[in-house]
Design a protein around this motif. Sequence first.
Motif, short mmCIF file in Angstrom:
data_model
loop_
_atom_site.label_atom_id
_atom_site.label_comp_id
_atom_site.label_asym_id
_atom_site.label_seq_id
_atom_site.Cartn_x
_atom_site.Cartn_y
_atom_site.Cartn_z
N UNK A 73 0.82 -1.20 0.00
CA UNK A 73 0.00 0.00 0.00
C UNK A 73 0.87 1.26 0.00
N UNK A 74 0.27 2.33 -0.43
CA UNK A 74 0.97 3.61 -0.46
C UNK A 74 0.02 4.69 -0.95
N UNK A 75 0.56 5.76 -1.41
CA UNK A 75 -0.25 6.85 -1.90
C UNK A 75 -0.88 6.50 -3.24
N UNK A 76 -1.82 7.36 -3.64
CA UNK A 76 -2.52 7.15 -4.90
C UNK A 76 -2.37 8.42 -5.73
N UNK A 77 -1.95 8.28 -6.98
CA UNK A 77 -1.79 9.44 -7.85
C UNK A 77 -2.54 9.23 -9.17
N UNK A 78 -2.94 10.34 -9.77
CA UNK A 78 -3.58 10.31 -11.07
C UNK A 78 -2.68 10.92 -12.12
N UNK A 79 -2.62 10.29 -13.28
CA UNK A 79 -1.89 10.81 -14.43
C UNK A 79 -2.91 11.06 -15.52
N UNK A 80 -2.95 12.24 -16.06
CA UNK A 80 -4.03 12.63 -16.98
C UNK A 80 -3.54 12.96 -18.37
N UNK A 81 -4.25 12.47 -19.38
CA UNK A 81 -4.03 12.85 -20.78
C UNK A 81 -5.37 13.25 -21.38
N UNK A 82 -5.37 14.25 -22.25
CA UNK A 82 -6.59 14.68 -22.93
C UNK A 82 -6.74 13.96 -24.26
N UNK A 83 -7.98 13.83 -24.75
CA UNK A 83 -8.26 12.97 -25.89
C UNK A 83 -8.81 13.68 -27.11
N UNK A 84 -9.37 14.87 -26.97
CA UNK A 84 -10.16 15.45 -28.05
C UNK A 84 -9.31 16.17 -29.08
N UNK A 85 -9.89 16.32 -30.27
CA UNK A 85 -9.28 17.04 -31.38
C UNK A 85 -9.96 18.40 -31.54
N UNK A 86 -9.62 19.09 -32.61
CA UNK A 86 -10.13 20.44 -32.87
C UNK A 86 -10.88 20.48 -34.20
N UNK A 87 -11.73 21.49 -34.34
CA UNK A 87 -12.45 21.72 -35.60
C UNK A 87 -11.56 22.52 -36.54
N UNK A 88 -10.54 21.85 -37.07
CA UNK A 88 -9.58 22.46 -37.99
C UNK A 88 -9.39 21.51 -39.17
N UNK A 89 -9.29 22.06 -40.37
CA UNK A 89 -9.05 21.23 -41.56
C UNK A 89 -7.55 21.05 -41.74
N UNK A 90 -7.08 19.83 -41.64
CA UNK A 90 -5.64 19.55 -41.66
C UNK A 90 -5.02 19.81 -43.03
N UNK A 91 -3.81 20.38 -43.03
CA UNK A 91 -3.10 20.68 -44.28
C UNK A 91 -1.72 20.03 -44.33
N UNK A 92 -1.45 19.03 -43.49
CA UNK A 92 -0.11 18.43 -43.43
C UNK A 92 0.20 17.53 -44.62
N UNK A 93 -0.82 16.91 -45.22
CA UNK A 93 -0.65 15.93 -46.29
C UNK A 93 0.17 14.72 -45.84
N UNK A 94 0.17 14.44 -44.56
CA UNK A 94 0.87 13.26 -44.05
C UNK A 94 0.12 11.99 -44.46
N UNK A 101 -12.66 15.27 -42.66
CA UNK A 101 -12.50 16.67 -43.05
C UNK A 101 -13.04 17.63 -41.99
N UNK A 102 -12.25 18.65 -41.69
CA UNK A 102 -12.68 19.64 -40.72
C UNK A 102 -12.37 19.31 -39.28
N UNK A 103 -11.76 18.14 -39.03
CA UNK A 103 -11.36 17.76 -37.68
C UNK A 103 -9.91 17.31 -37.71
N UNK A 104 -9.17 17.69 -36.65
CA UNK A 104 -7.73 17.45 -36.67
C UNK A 104 -7.16 17.44 -35.25
N UNK A 105 -6.19 16.58 -35.03
CA UNK A 105 -5.41 16.63 -33.79
C UNK A 105 -4.33 17.69 -33.97
N UNK A 106 -4.72 18.94 -33.75
CA UNK A 106 -3.82 20.07 -33.95
C UNK A 106 -3.22 20.58 -32.64
N UNK A 107 -3.40 19.83 -31.56
CA UNK A 107 -2.84 20.25 -30.27
C UNK A 107 -2.01 19.15 -29.62
N UNK A 108 -1.87 18.01 -30.31
CA UNK A 108 -1.01 16.96 -29.79
C UNK A 108 -1.64 16.02 -28.81
#
Length: 394
Positions: A73-94, A101-108
């Motif tokens: 037993x010991x302490x308890x910690x939370x590690x958080x990551x966000x999941x959502x994307x943005x309403x942006x049309x991607x132009x990377x051509x990757x 179209x119109x949705x993009x992971x533009x914040x990582x």
Amino acid sequence: MTVNAPALHPRATELVDEFTAWRHHLHAHPETAFEENLTSAFVAEKLKSFGLEVATGMAKTGVIATLKGNKGDGKRIGLRADMDALDIHETTNLPYASKYPGKMHACGHDGHMTMLLGAAKILAENPDFAGTVDFIFQPAEENEGGGREMVNEGLFDQYPCDAVYGMHNWPGHDVGTMAMKPGPMMASYDVFEIVVEGKGSHAAMPHLGRDPITTAGQVLLALQAIVSRNVNPQQSAVISPTQIFGGDTWNVIPDTATIRGTVRTFDPAIQDMIEERLKTVVHSTAAAFDCKAKVSYQRRYPATINTEAETGIAQAAATKVVGAQNIDTDPESSMASEDFAFMLNEKPGSYVWLGNGPTDGNCMLHNAAYNFNDDATPYGVTYWVALVHEHLSA
């Protein structure tokens, strides 16, 4: 530029191709606030495959996995990551560019999920710590307050963490560097809408009406004096009108004009003052031009404020990963906002930045040409693992 790290976790480098494949899949399938259904399913499936206890459905699409250490037993910690994307049309051509179209992971956030998933996999393989880790995958960070919703739905009642930690990639900082400090890291985020109500008339006969367009112009100027003449110059605040509209044609003065914008501060007292002064300034300016005004003011996100002890723990973990010389311990606070603040309002913790490389090739956050830097992934994964061991050492 990538900085050589003194201690990347060996599994973080061995598994980098697998992590990259996860990230590219997530990048190609972006989903926006509270609609992260496929994303949530992908994350939950991975976490279950690691043998973790997984819960879904909090704040609609949130995912939480729990891992108990094998050293008691010991302490308890939370590690958080966000999941959502943005309403942006991607132009990377990757090759793995957004399929929607119109949705993009533009914040990582695709990278954030990948790094936390990678850490969960490595820690599940060898949970050599004392205590409990909750891996929190949060929806709707962009504008809609998924962090607030998770807290309101009982996140810390069901998962009583002693501390909570967050991380965001930061373009403009070299890969292999990190930044953190106690106190404000990100600003609060308020929005306002001002509707100036006048009396429409023919544009050639303005004396017969009450011009809301001219009045709105005066309101815009008056708003800028709130910060410059009410906030201590050694403190920070910004009022940014971002929309103004009214009227439908050239020769008609309309009945109304609308102004919208945001307010950013670090200090709740300044936040209170600006809200009060904004309303007073708007109403009095409108009255001076024989118009009326309606003001809607909403507080979206509080400031993201790190606690000292937990930031010390985060810094100690980061030092093991990138070395003390590659940590900025006094970064300039950002006027951007982050709904991880709602979690920090409930629990002590620390929010840190991870170098994502130069801004020329992958551009800045919220840019249509942005792309999370896969070279940063092993650093983020290793940081999370090191943080767990630093906070939950036996």
